[in-house]
Design a protein around this motif. Structure first.
Motif, PDB file in Angstrom:
ATOM      1  N   ASP A 144     -25.397  -7.324 -22.038  1.00 11.15           N
ATOM      2  CA  ASP A 144     -24.677  -6.279 -22.757  1.00 11.15           C
ATOM      3  C   ASP A 144     -25.213  -6.143 -24.177  1.00 11.15           C
ATOM      4  N   ASP A 145     -26.184  -5.234 -24.353  1.00 12.63           N
ATOM      5  CA  ASP A 145     -26.766  -5.001 -25.669  1.00 12.63           C
ATOM      6  C   ASP A 145     -25.928  -4.035 -26.494  1.00 12.63           C
ATOM      7  N   PHE A 147     -24.138  -0.209 -27.506  1.00 12.73           N
ATOM      8  CA  PHE A 147     -24.713   1.085 -27.847  1.00 12.73           C
ATOM      9  C   PHE A 147     -23.970   1.629 -29.059  1.00 12.73           C
ATOM     10  N   ALA A 148     -24.599   2.545 -29.753  1.00 12.41           N
ATOM     11  CA  ALA A 148     -23.979   3.172 -30.914  1.00 12.41           C
ATOM     12  C   ALA A 148     -22.969   4.209 -30.447  1.00 12.41           C
ATOM     13  N   LEU A 149     -21.778   4.186 -31.041  1.00 13.70           N
ATOM     14  CA  LEU A 149     -20.749   5.136 -30.649  1.00 13.70           C
ATOM     15  C   LEU A 149     -21.229   6.571 -30.816  1.00 13.70           C
ATOM     16  N   CYS A 150     -22.013   6.824 -31.849  1.00 12.16           N
ATOM     17  CA  CYS A 150     -22.508   8.178 -32.088  1.00 12.16           C
ATOM     18  C   CYS A 150     -23.556   8.605 -31.069  1.00 12.16           C
ATOM     19  N   GLU A 151     -24.026   7.666 -30.232  1.00 14.42           N
ATOM     20  CA  GLU A 151     -25.004   7.976 -29.188  1.00 14.42           C
ATOM     21  C   GLU A 151     -24.403   7.757 -27.811  1.00 14.42           C
ATOM     22  N   ARG A 183     -12.046  -5.975 -32.213  1.00 10.32           N
ATOM     23  CA  ARG A 183     -11.503  -5.943 -30.856  1.00 10.32           C
ATOM     24  C   ARG A 183     -10.723  -4.653 -30.637  1.00 10.32           C
ATOM     25  N   GLY A 184     -11.029  -3.963 -29.534  1.00 12.31           N
ATOM     26  CA  GLY A 184     -10.368  -2.699 -29.267  1.00 12.31           C
ATOM     27  C   GLY A 184      -9.735  -2.642 -27.893  1.00 12.31           C
ATOM     28  N   HIS A 185      -8.666  -1.857 -27.781  1.00 11.30           N
ATOM     29  CA  HIS A 185      -7.988  -1.612 -26.520  1.00 11.30           C
ATOM     30  C   HIS A 185      -7.636  -0.132 -26.421  1.00 11.30           C
ATOM     31  N   ALA A 186      -7.587   0.364 -25.200  1.00 11.80           N
ATOM     32  CA  ALA A 186      -7.142   1.735 -24.969  1.00 11.80           C
ATOM     33  C   ALA A 186      -6.388   1.785 -23.650  1.00 11.80           C
ATOM     34  N   ASN A 202     -19.579  -2.257 -36.788  1.00 12.82           N
ATOM     35  CA  ASN A 202     -20.615  -1.473 -37.479  1.00 12.82           C
ATOM     36  C   ASN A 202     -21.091  -0.281 -36.653  1.00 12.82           C
ATOM     37  N   GLY A 203     -20.155   0.409 -36.029  1.00 17.50           N
ATOM     38  CA  GLY A 203     -20.493   1.592 -35.258  1.00 17.50           C
ATOM     39  C   GLY A 203     -21.042   1.314 -33.883  1.00 17.50           C
ATOM     40  N   GLN A 204     -21.132   0.036 -33.490  1.00 16.79           N
ATOM     41  CA  GLN A 204     -21.693  -0.352 -32.193  1.00 16.79           C
ATOM     42  C   GLN A 204     -20.588  -0.750 -31.220  1.00 16.79           C
ATOM     43  N   ILE A 205     -20.693  -0.277 -29.982  1.00 15.46           N
ATOM     44  CA  ILE A 205     -19.780  -0.634 -28.905  1.00 15.46           C
ATOM     45  C   ILE A 205     -20.452  -1.663 -28.002  1.00 15.46           C
ATOM     46  N   SER A 206     -19.704  -2.702 -27.641  1.00 10.91           N
ATOM     47  CA  SER A 206     -20.204  -3.683 -26.674  1.00 10.91           C
ATOM     48  C   SER A 206     -19.039  -4.191 -25.838  1.00 10.91           C
TER      49      SER A 206
END
Length: 272
Positions: A144-145, A147-151, A183-186, A202-206
Motif C-alpha cells: 500500500d503505497d 495516493f494523493a487525494l488530489c489525484e 486516522r479517518g473513518h466514513a 500530508n494530502g496522501q491517502i493510504s
C-alpha cells in the motif's frame, strides 16, 4: 492543498485515548416496561419488552427478533403490564443522540472541530445495530503505497465503479466522515451502512478499506474520498484556523443530524 494548514500532525496516545467514545450510562435505574416501537422501513409498530434501558418516547432503539438490525423509534412506553416473556422480543440497544458542540455549515454537511461533539462510534450507533460478530482487517504495508487525494482519478478501477462512486457522492450517501490526526473513518449508506477506514497524512491517502464484500477499490471508497476532498477544500477556504487548533474534524449529513439530535427531543434547546 490541505497539508498547508498543518493537518498531518498525529495526536499523542494520551489525546487519542481521551477522544475514545464510550456511550454514557443511564443515570436512572431502568424500569421494566413494554414499549411500542415504530419501524419506518416496515411501517410496523410492534411492542417489545425492556428491562435494560430507561426508555422514553422519541428514543431510537434496536431490538432482537425479525426486525433485528433495523432502527426503530419509541412511540409509547407502558409500565403497567402483565405478559409472558416468551411472547415478547426485547430492546437490545439505544442510540445515544445527545450532541453538545459547535457546528459549521459545509454544504450538505454540518462540520464540527470538537472531538467529543459527534465521535465516530456515536454516529455509527445512529445507523447500525451493535455487532457482536468479530471483524478482522488486514493491511499490507509493503503493497500500500497510497495516493494523493488530489489525484483520486488515478485510483478508479473501472468506468463503472467511477460512475457509481460519483453517483453515491452526489446523492449524499456519505453520511458521516471524520479525521482525527491521520486516522479517518466514513459511513456510506448503500443497501446497508458501510464503514470506511483510511489514513490521511500530508494530502496522501493510504490503508483505504471498506466493510463491503468487494475486493479492491469500490464505489463506497470512491464516494468517501470525493466527500473528503470536498470537505478538505471547504475547510481550507473557511475554517483553517479551527482545524489548526483541534487537528480534528467530523462532518455529518445535516438532515440526519437534525433528525437524530433535534427532532427526537421534546425538551431542551439549541443555538444557531
Amino acid at each position: 492543498m490541505f497539508n498547508r494548514i498543518g493537518f498531518a500532525a498525529k495526536p499523542s496516545p494520551e489525546a487519542q485515548e481521551a477522544n475514545e467514545y464510550t456511550a454514557p450510562a443511564s443515570t436512572q435505574t431502568p424500569r421494566p416496561c413494554v414499549a411500542k416501537i415504530y419501524f419506518p422501513q416496515r411501517h410496523l409498530t410492534p411492542a417489545y419488552y425492556n428491562d435494560q434501558f430507561d426508555l422514553h418516547p422519541g428514543d431510537f432503539v434496536y431490538v432482537d427478533g425479525k426486525l433485528e438490525g433495523l432502527l426503530g423509534q419509541v412511540v409509547e412506553v407502558s409500565y403497567s403490564f402483565k405478559i409472558r416473556l416468551s411472547d415478547y422480543k426485547r430492546v437490545i440497544a439505544v442510540a445515544d443522540t445527545t450532541v453538545h458542540g459547535r457546528f459549521y455549515m459545509a454544504g450538505s454537511h454540518a462540520l464540527t472541530f470538537e472531538p467529543t461533539a459527534l465521535p465516530y462510534q456515536k454516529a455509527l450507533s445512529w445507523l447500525q445495530a451493535p455487532n457482536a460478530e468479530e471483524t478482522v482487517c488486514g493491511t499490507d504495508d509493503g503493497a500500500d503505497d497510497g495516493f494523493a487525494l488530489c489525484e483520486l482519478e488515478t485510483q478508479l478501477p473501472s468506468p463503472t465503479i467511477a460512475r457509481q462512486g460519483l453517483e453515491y457522492f452526489r446523492d449524499g450517501r456519505v453520511v458521516y466522515l471524520c479525521v482525527d490526526g491521520d486516522r479517518g473513518h466514513a459511513l456510506v449508506q448503500g443497501r446497508e451502512v458501510y464503514e470506511i477506514e483510511f489514513c490521511y497524512r500530508n494530502g496522501q491517502i493510504s490503508h483505504l478499506v471498506c466493510s463491503c464484500y468487494c475486493v479492491g477499490r469500490c464505489k463506497h471508497e470512491i464516494a468517501a474520498m470525493l466527500q473528503l476532498n470536498e470537505l478538505v477544500k471547504k475547510i481550507e477556504k473557511d475554517y483553517s484556523r479551527q482545524l489548526q487548533q483541534s487537528r480534528y474534524f467530523a462532518a455529518m449529513d445535516k438532515d440526519l443530524l437534525f433528525r437524530f439530535a433535534v427532532n427526537s427531543k421534546d425538551s431542551g434547546g439549541f443555538t444557531l
